[in-house]
Structures are given as structure tokens and as C-alpha cells.
Design an enzyme around this catalytic site. Sequence first.
Site, PDB file in Angstrom:
ATOM      1  N   ASP A   8      40.643  40.008  48.595  1.00 43.66           N
ATOM      2  CA  ASP A   8      41.687  40.698  47.772  1.00 43.66           C
ATOM      3  C   ASP A   8      42.930  40.636  48.371  1.00 43.66           C
ATOM      4  O   ASP A   8      43.328  41.510  49.317  1.00 43.66           O
ATOM      5  CB  ASP A   8      41.297  41.779  47.043  1.00 43.66           C
ATOM      6  CG  ASP A   8      40.192  41.838  45.762  1.00 43.66           C
ATOM      7  OD1 ASP A   8      39.655  40.768  45.649  1.00 43.66           O
ATOM      8  OD2 ASP A   8      40.002  42.694  45.167  1.00 43.66           O
ATOM      9  N   ASP A 130      37.364  40.381  32.491  1.00 42.31           N
ATOM     10  CA  ASP A 130      37.150  41.804  33.015  1.00 42.31           C
ATOM     11  C   ASP A 130      37.350  42.871  31.928  1.00 42.31           C
ATOM     12  O   ASP A 130      37.968  42.656  30.855  1.00 42.31           O
ATOM     13  CB  ASP A 130      38.749  42.073  33.756  1.00 42.31           C
ATOM     14  CG  ASP A 130      38.931  40.799  34.722  1.00 42.31           C
ATOM     15  OD1 ASP A 130      37.890  40.584  35.468  1.00 42.31           O
ATOM     16  OD2 ASP A 130      40.019  40.679  35.195  1.00 42.31           O
TER      17      ASP A 130
END
EC number: 5.3.1.16
Length: 243
Positions: A8, A130
Site C-alpha cells: 500500500d 470494498d
Amino acid sequence: MLIIPAIDLKDGKCVRLKQGRMEDDTVFSDDPVATAQHWVNEGARRLHLVDLNGAFAGTPIHKPVVEAIAKAQPELPIQIGGGIRSLETIEHYLEAGVTFVIIGTKAVQEPEFVEEACKRFAGHIIVGIDAMNGMVATDGWANVTDVKATDLAKRFADAGVSSIVYTDIARDGMMQGVNVEQTVNLAQYSGLPVIASGGVTNLDDVRNLKGQPGILGAITGRAIYEGTLNLREAQLLLDENRL
């Protein structure tokens, strides 16, 4: 089934967030290219990259870093998500050596965009879903919609999507275990291969996912960075008695 390390990217660094909160980050490396190489050395067969700044900005911020990782790993499948809102961005990433591009927010706001992307770049498009309590979240998880994750997945069943990355936001970065039931349910409901994300903490989580119908892989972040999960051990476990 694959165990896929997550890298990330925030402000040029490799970080992990808790439940997607940008202010709640832990920096694990100042050199994402070296981090990618580390996971390859540990046996990674695919990498999951996320441009966190890009997800919030709505446009890629870490293109040079992603390009550098792809250039350093020409034989390795790489998937990238975060801020991908145009066909031009998809084309740029694929030309730079990225294998799969993940469309998240845009898939909710404009499903037709996913269908067009699948036609233009067949076999290279992943939809990122998500969800918080089963409802889809967008814009770097800043907004929770009234769209059910299962309904969105079903919407793309025949669009030519390569797979779905499903993240349970409540579990992400919290080291609380993966939501196996919701993940498998999404795979069965949509008929699409699903990559689980959020909460993969240890070998028990890997065992719980192993052999489940429709599960292509599992993304892991904090667990492999903090050492509660050994990447090589996890992949070996999945390779045993492969179905």
C-alpha cells in the site's frame, strides 16, 4: 490458490492502514521497490499494489513507483488499484508492465465503464468491491453507499471481469481474521473468482479459506509485515494436496 502480498503506497512509502483510515497508518518501508523484491524472494507469485493517495484523489499519484516495481519484476503478475477512473490510466498501467488493473469506485458510479474496459482490455480487469457490513464503500472507503456487495458483483458476472477483490473493511488491518462466509457467498452469488482481502492474520485464516469454492487467492498485508503470517509457509500450505 495464491497468497498475495499487499504493498500500500502513501506519500511514496509502503504503509498499512487500519480500516482504511489515512491518519491511522504504520510505515513499514521507505522503499516500495525493495519491498516488492523482498516478497518475491519470499515466494510471492503475484503482488497487490494500492495507490492510497490516488484512491482519495481520484487520479493516480504513484505511477512512477508502480512503473518501477513492474520494470523490476517483468515476469511477475502485478495488480494495481487506487484512483483508476479512465481508460487512458488503464492503458498506461498495462503498457508499463502491470498485469491487472482494479476498478473500484468507478465500478459503482459507472458500471458501463467496467464493461467498456473489459472489451478494450480483455482479461486484465479486476473489480474491487470494498464493503462495510455488506454495503459497498467508495472513494477510499470514505463513503458507504446503499449498494449491496453481492448485487454489484452479480452486475459484472457476464462483463468479462477477470476476478473480484473483496475487502471486508471492518476486518482490514485489524488482525481479526477473514470473513470467510461473506467472501464465499460473494463468489457463489456472482459466479466470479474472488480474491479475499481484509483480516488474513495467520495460518488458521489460510486454512479456513483453502478449498473454499470460488476463492482464487487471499491478499495479506499487516500480518506478513508484523510476522504473524509467514508468506512462504502460507503458500506451501495452499500447495499441499492442491485440488
